[in-house]
Design an enzyme around this catalytic site. Sequence first.
Site, mmCIF file in Angstrom:
data_model
loop_
_atom_site.group_PDB
_atom_site.id
_atom_site.type_symbol
_atom_site.label_atom_id
_atom_site.label_comp_id
_atom_site.label_asym_id
_atom_site.label_seq_id
_atom_site.Cartn_x
_atom_site.Cartn_y
_atom_site.Cartn_z
ATOM 1 N N LYS A 1 0.808 -1.242 0.016
ATOM 2 C CA LYS A 1 -0.002 -0.057 0.033
ATOM 3 C C LYS A 1 0.906 1.001 -0.053
ATOM 4 O O LYS A 1 2.075 1.222 0.407
ATOM 5 C CB LYS A 1 -0.777 0.054 1.283
ATOM 6 N N TYR B 1 -21.416 5.433 -1.177
ATOM 7 C CA TYR B 1 -22.743 5.880 -2.004
ATOM 8 C C TYR B 1 -23.381 4.766 -2.883
ATOM 9 O O TYR B 1 -24.575 4.698 -3.130
ATOM 10 C CB TYR B 1 -22.286 7.081 -3.055
ATOM 11 N N VAL C 1 -17.406 4.406 -2.720
ATOM 12 C CA VAL C 1 -17.798 2.912 -2.300
ATOM 13 C C VAL C 1 -19.068 3.187 -1.580
ATOM 14 O O VAL C 1 -20.298 2.608 -2.023
ATOM 15 C CB VAL C 1 -16.992 2.070 -1.401
ATOM 16 N N GLY D 1 -20.256 7.251 5.816
ATOM 17 C CA GLY D 1 -19.517 7.473 4.592
ATOM 18 C C GLY D 1 -19.994 7.393 3.271
ATOM 19 O O GLY D 1 -20.123 5.915 2.985
ATOM 20 N N GLY E 1 -18.765 8.075 0.238
ATOM 21 C CA GLY E 1 -17.752 8.112 -0.938
ATOM 22 C C GLY E 1 -17.899 7.406 -2.130
ATOM 23 O O GLY E 1 -19.030 7.047 -2.222
#
Length: 344
Positions: free
Chosen positions: A80, A183, A181, A177, A179
């Site tokens: 990452k 939404y 994903v 949240g 965002g």
Amino acid sequence: MALFDLPDFDDHEQVVYCSDDASGLKAIIAVHSTKLGAAVGGCRMWDYASDEEALIDVLRLSKGMTYKNAMAGLKMGGGKSVIIGDAKTLKSEALFKAFGEALNGLNGRYFSAEDVNITTSDIAIANTVTPFVTGTEGKSGNPAPFTALGTFLGIKASVKHKFNRDDLTGLKVAVQGLGSVGYLLCEHLHNAGVELVITDINQSTLDNAANEFNAKVVGLDEIYDQDVDIYAPCALGATINDQTLPRIKASIIAGCANNQLAEQRHDQALLQRGILYAPDYVINAGGIINVSFENNYDMEKSRQKVSNIYDTLLDIYVKADIQNRPTGIIADEMAREIIKNGGK
Ligand SMILES: NC(=O)c1ccc[n+]([C@@H]2O[C@H](COP(=O)([O-])OP(=O)(O)OC[C@H]3O[C@@H](n4cnc5c(N)ncnc54)[C@H](O)[C@@H]3O)[C@@H](O)[C@H]2O)c1
């Protein structure tokens, strides 16, 4: 700070600090394991309070990718990267080119992609100077819709196990949240007849979602107190902690956020409270599964592989029940076994 002694260091193969004065790039790339193949995992851009906070974040995320890729049956290792800084002010073409050059330095040991605050356009800029990116437009593209699909199927598996039912109609889900994903997850849940309770720091996103999904909007901190069946963390990590745990009334925690548990011991606490926890890196693997088809893209094959998340979670839940042990620990053991056996 003694890097090698950090609990989150966990035997990382390589940690690289990158900087470029001209563009303002400050980034950390962590390669946890290449045992199953080149490390693959997204890049997150965040205005961390300190470099140490950024390091801990990238180490935890990177290790999570090793386990995620193994559990999803992918021949990919875990890594990452994080870019330190405010995405609203620091993003530029020069920044992502400098990031691309930093990826070249690892010469294919690590491939980067989208994560929080990093879009397909950002990755496309990096791609002009490096081949070591994935999830690119025109190939597998934005992973978020597949992460949302996998999370939705993971919620269905959790409901099947906990409530022994196949449909979600009338269930209440709190989504934190909305965002890329979160939404889309709301869209799946709304279409399945779920009553949504939502929160986000972005008011216009909230307004849109409230209208589109007939959702109830609550304050950022109120999300933990909601009388719901499922809590779906879809923002940042560590939202399941000593402060929030006693407040959560949901019977299931299943969302797309990475590193949802502040500490591993919270897994045991969830078991004691009778809350079914969908291990984060298992339920949110849809995006990376889609990315794994990058060089030979086939959406139907990708969707089929994403749908395996349902059975993988049921398998974990059954094992956890039989052994009366936390689902996260069971998943970790399964992942380590897969890595030990070279991906089988
Ligand atoms: N994008 C993917 O395919 C993918 C894959 C696997 C895991 N994840 C994880 O899922 C999570 C969401 O990813 P994303 O790509 O949708 O990111 P994103 O940046 O598009 O969305 C995050 C959302 O959370 C909101 N938010 C931030 N802090 C909040 C808070 N305190 N309370 C409520 N809302 C808050 C933001 O306003 C934003 O709308 C992250 O943890 C990410 O690592 C994403």
